[in-house]
Enzyme design. Structure first.
Site, short mmCIF file in Angstrom:
data_model
loop_
_atom_site.label_atom_id
_atom_site.label_comp_id
_atom_site.label_asym_id
_atom_site.label_seq_id
_atom_site.Cartn_x
_atom_site.Cartn_y
_atom_site.Cartn_z
N ALA A 1 0.80 -1.23 0.00
CA ALA A 1 0.00 0.00 0.00
C ALA A 1 0.83 1.27 0.00
O ALA A 1 0.27 2.37 -0.05
CB ALA A 1 -0.93 0.00 1.22
N ASN B 1 0.80 -4.70 7.81
CA ASN B 1 1.75 -5.13 6.79
C ASN B 1 2.69 -4.01 6.38
O ASN B 1 3.86 -4.23 6.10
CB ASN B 1 1.02 -5.68 5.57
CG ASN B 1 0.45 -7.07 5.79
OD1 ASN B 1 0.97 -7.84 6.59
ND2 ASN B 1 -0.62 -7.39 5.11
N HIS C 1 -1.50 6.45 4.59
CA HIS C 1 -0.21 5.95 5.09
C HIS C 1 0.81 7.08 4.99
O HIS C 1 1.04 7.62 3.91
CB HIS C 1 0.27 4.75 4.26
CG HIS C 1 -0.73 3.64 4.18
ND1 HIS C 1 -0.91 2.73 5.19
CD2 HIS C 1 -1.63 3.30 3.21
CE1 HIS C 1 -1.87 1.88 4.85
NE2 HIS C 1 -2.32 2.21 3.65
#
Length: 263
Positions: free
Chosen positions: A120, A186, A216
Site C-alpha cells: 500500500a 503489513n 499511510h
C-alpha cells in the site's frame, strides 16, 4: 507463465482481474485453497488444490501468497524449500522472529527467494537503498476511517462508530504493531524490514472520522537523504481494511516476470 496463488479471497480475485485487464493473464493458474473454498474457487476457471504439497507438485513458476499469516508456515516455507520463488502479501507475519528465520532459511535451502512487495505504500526502494548510509529514524502513521478498524483490538479501546475526531489508539514499535494488528500492519512490517528493523521503527495507528481513505504516512531520516511519504489509498470495495494499491503492487511483481522491461 504458470502462476500459483495461495488463497481465494478479495486480494486474489482482484489480482487476477488486474492481470487480465492488463493483458498479462497467466497461461495457467493453480489456486491453493481450504476445502470449504474449493467449489467457489473452481468457478474462476483455475486449477484448484487443497494441499500445499499438491501446489508444489504442480510446479508453478511463481507463487503469490494472499491467504494470511498461517499460509507462510503451511505453504510458503515448503514451496521455498522446493525452489519456487514466492511473493508474500502477509508481510506482517514476519514480525514473528521464528517464522522469519524459517522463511529465510527455506529460501536459502531451496536456492529460491521470497519477494516482499511494496503493497500500500511507495518509496520502499529508496528506504532500503539508504540503509548503508545510516538510517537514524523511521516513523509510520496509519490513519483510517473508524470502521476500517472494526474487528481489531481497536474496538475494545474506542467506540468506533461514535468517534467525532481523530483518536490515536496505538503507539509502539513495528513488531508490537504487526503482532497486535496482523491484518492492518503489513505496511509497518515492510518499512521495518526495509529500514531500521522491527524494534526501532516507530508506529502510530489512528481512527479518524475526518478521512474516507486509508492514509499511510512515514518519515525517514538518514545519512544520505531525508524524506516524507503520504499516500491516500482507496480502500477495496470488498474489504475496507485493504488498500487497492496493494493489489496493483502485487500485480506489478507478477507482470515484471513477463515484461521485456521491468520497473
Amino acid at each position: 507463465m504458470h502462476l500459483g496463488v495461495i488463497g481465494y479471497g478479495n486480494i486474489t480475485r482482484a489480482l487476477l482481474g488486474v492481470l487480465a485487464r492488463a493483458g498479462r493473464a497467466p497461461d495457467r493458474v493453480t489456486l491453493l485453497v481450504r476445502p470449504s473454498q474449493a467449489g467457489v474457487a473452481r468457478a474462476s476457471g483455475a486449477e484448484v488444490v487443497t494441499e500445499a504439497g499438491a501446489l508444489i507438485a504442480a510446479a508453478p513458476d511463481l507463487i503469490v501468497e494472499c491467504a494470511g499469516h498461517s499460509a507462510l508456515a503451511e505453504a510458503v516455507v515448503p514451496a521455498l524449500e522446493a525452489g519456487i520463488e514466492c511473493v508474500v502479501v502477509s508481510i506482517g507475519a514476519l514480525a514473528d522472529a521464528n517464522l522469519h528465520s524459517a522463511v529465510t532459511g527455506a529460501a536459502r535451502k531451496g536456492g529460491s527467494r521470497v519477494v516482499l512487495p511494496a503493497g500500500a505504500i511507495g518509496g520502499v526502494d529508496l528506504l532500503a537503498s539508504l540503509r548503508p548510509s545510516g538510517i537514524e529514524a523511521v516513523t509510520y502513521v496509519s490513519r483510517k476511517p473508524p470502521l476500517a478498524w472494526k474487528g481489531t483490538l481497536a474496538e475494545g479501546l474506542l467506540d468506533l462508530p461514535a468517534l467525532t475526531e481523530p483518536a490515536t489508539f496505538f503507539t509502539g514499535n513495528a513488531r508490537e504493531a504487526a503482532l497486535a494488528y496482523p491484518r492492518n500492519a503489513n505496511v509497518a512490517a515492510t518499512l521495518a524490514l526495509a529500514g531500521l528493523g522491527f524494534e526501532a521503527t516507530r508506529v502510530e495507528m489512528v481512527a479518524d472520522p475526518t478521512v474516507t481513505r486509508n492514509i499511510h504516512e512515514y518519515r525517514v531520516t538518514s545519512g544520505a537523504a531525508d524524506y516524507t511519504m503520504r499516500i491516500e489509498g482507496k480502500p477495496s470495495p470488498d474489504n475496507p481494511k485493504t488498500s487497492l494499491a496493494t493489489v496493483y503492487s502485487v500485480a506489478r511483481e507478477v507482470m515484471n516476470r513477463r515484461n521485456e522491461v521491468a520497473i
